[in-house]
Write a protein that holds these residues in place. Sequence first.
Motif, PDB file in Angstrom:
ATOM      1  N   LEU A  72       0.834  -1.207   0.000  1.00  0.00           N
ATOM      2  CA  LEU A  72       0.000   0.000   0.000  1.00  0.00           C
ATOM      3  C   LEU A  72       0.869   1.257   0.000  1.00  0.00           C
ATOM      4  O   LEU A  72       0.605   2.215  -0.727  1.00  0.00           O
ATOM      5  N   SER A  75       2.684   1.705  -3.420  1.00  0.00           N
ATOM      6  CA  SER A  75       1.867   1.896  -4.620  1.00  0.00           C
ATOM      7  C   SER A  75       1.906   3.352  -5.092  1.00  0.00           C
ATOM      8  O   SER A  75       1.552   4.262  -4.341  1.00  0.00           O
ATOM      9  N   SER A  77      -0.087   4.648  -7.180  1.00  0.00           N
ATOM     10  CA  SER A  77      -1.448   5.091  -7.522  1.00  0.00           C
ATOM     11  C   SER A  77      -2.222   5.634  -6.317  1.00  0.00           C
ATOM     12  O   SER A  77      -3.318   6.148  -6.463  1.00  0.00           O
ATOM     13  N   ARG A  78      -1.632   5.549  -5.117  1.00  0.00           N
ATOM     14  CA  ARG A  78      -2.339   6.027  -3.928  1.00  0.00           C
ATOM     15  C   ARG A  78      -1.997   7.491  -3.658  1.00  0.00           C
ATOM     16  O   ARG A  78      -0.898   7.956  -3.961  1.00  0.00           O
ATOM     17  N   ASP A  79      -2.962   8.213  -3.081  1.00  0.00           N
ATOM     18  CA  ASP A  79      -2.836   9.651  -2.836  1.00  0.00           C
ATOM     19  C   ASP A  79      -1.976   9.912  -1.598  1.00  0.00           C
ATOM     20  O   ASP A  79      -2.385   9.615  -0.477  1.00  0.00           O
ATOM     21  N   GLU A  96     -10.615  -0.574   3.599  1.00  0.00           N
ATOM     22  CA  GLU A  96     -10.283  -0.935   2.213  1.00  0.00           C
ATOM     23  C   GLU A  96     -11.455  -1.658   1.539  1.00  0.00           C
ATOM     24  O   GLU A  96     -11.740  -1.427   0.374  1.00  0.00           O
ATOM     25  N   GLY A 100     -13.971   3.631  -0.961  1.00  0.00           N
ATOM     26  CA  GLY A 100     -13.102   3.825  -2.128  1.00  0.00           C
ATOM     27  C   GLY A 100     -11.852   4.595  -1.765  1.00  0.00           C
ATOM     28  O   GLY A 100     -11.236   5.221  -2.634  1.00  0.00           O
ATOM     29  N   ARG A 102      -8.313   5.922  -1.334  1.00  0.00           N
ATOM     30  CA  ARG A 102      -7.103   5.645  -2.110  1.00  0.00           C
ATOM     31  C   ARG A 102      -5.883   6.352  -1.545  1.00  0.00           C
ATOM     32  O   ARG A 102      -4.869   6.511  -2.229  1.00  0.00           O
TER      33      ARG A 102
END
Length: 200
Positions: A72, A75, A77-79, A96, A100, A102
Amino acid sequence: MTTGSRLLGELIDALRCLPGVGAKSAQRMAFHLLEREREGGLRLASALESAMRDVGNCTRCRNFSETPVCSLCASPSRDKQVLCVVESASDLAAIEQATGFRGHYFVLLGRLSPLDGLGPDELGLPLLAERLGEGEIEEMIIATNPTVEGEATAHYVGQLARAAGIRATRLAHGVPLGGELEFVDRGTLAHAFGSRQSLS
């Protein structure tokens, strides 16, 4: 408990370390494994041994991980601007699955409880303060359980956020007072997560 087999007795005793598993449940599990699931029991034993030996904590968020930085945190793609603080890995899993979200997480692995010897250091709050000081985080969502200790922990964590100039929000409607996130249904948790509000 007398079973006629020393190894069976040891298996039953070992199963009792699981939460909610008493003598009868442990005996039923042990008998089931030996009578019908020997292959599954061997897979379970192997998975347990590997997990107990190789799973540690992520150096960034303290979630369970077999690598220094969990998937996590790693990643792309996570904010990185939003950080959600939870009490346990099971709370992280509940969020999770139900929302949704992120962003990133920070797992306290407990809540402030001086009587149990759980203070800021045991919860990794110095590490959290370091992360807040890195300048990437803009909002910290405090998702501790709505218990007395959870509220005290939320207050303390909220002070860390304010000291770092970061907006702190708290889960809102729907989560029952005195409840545990892990046991709240998905719809209620998703609603509470979507309705979070700033701490005053």
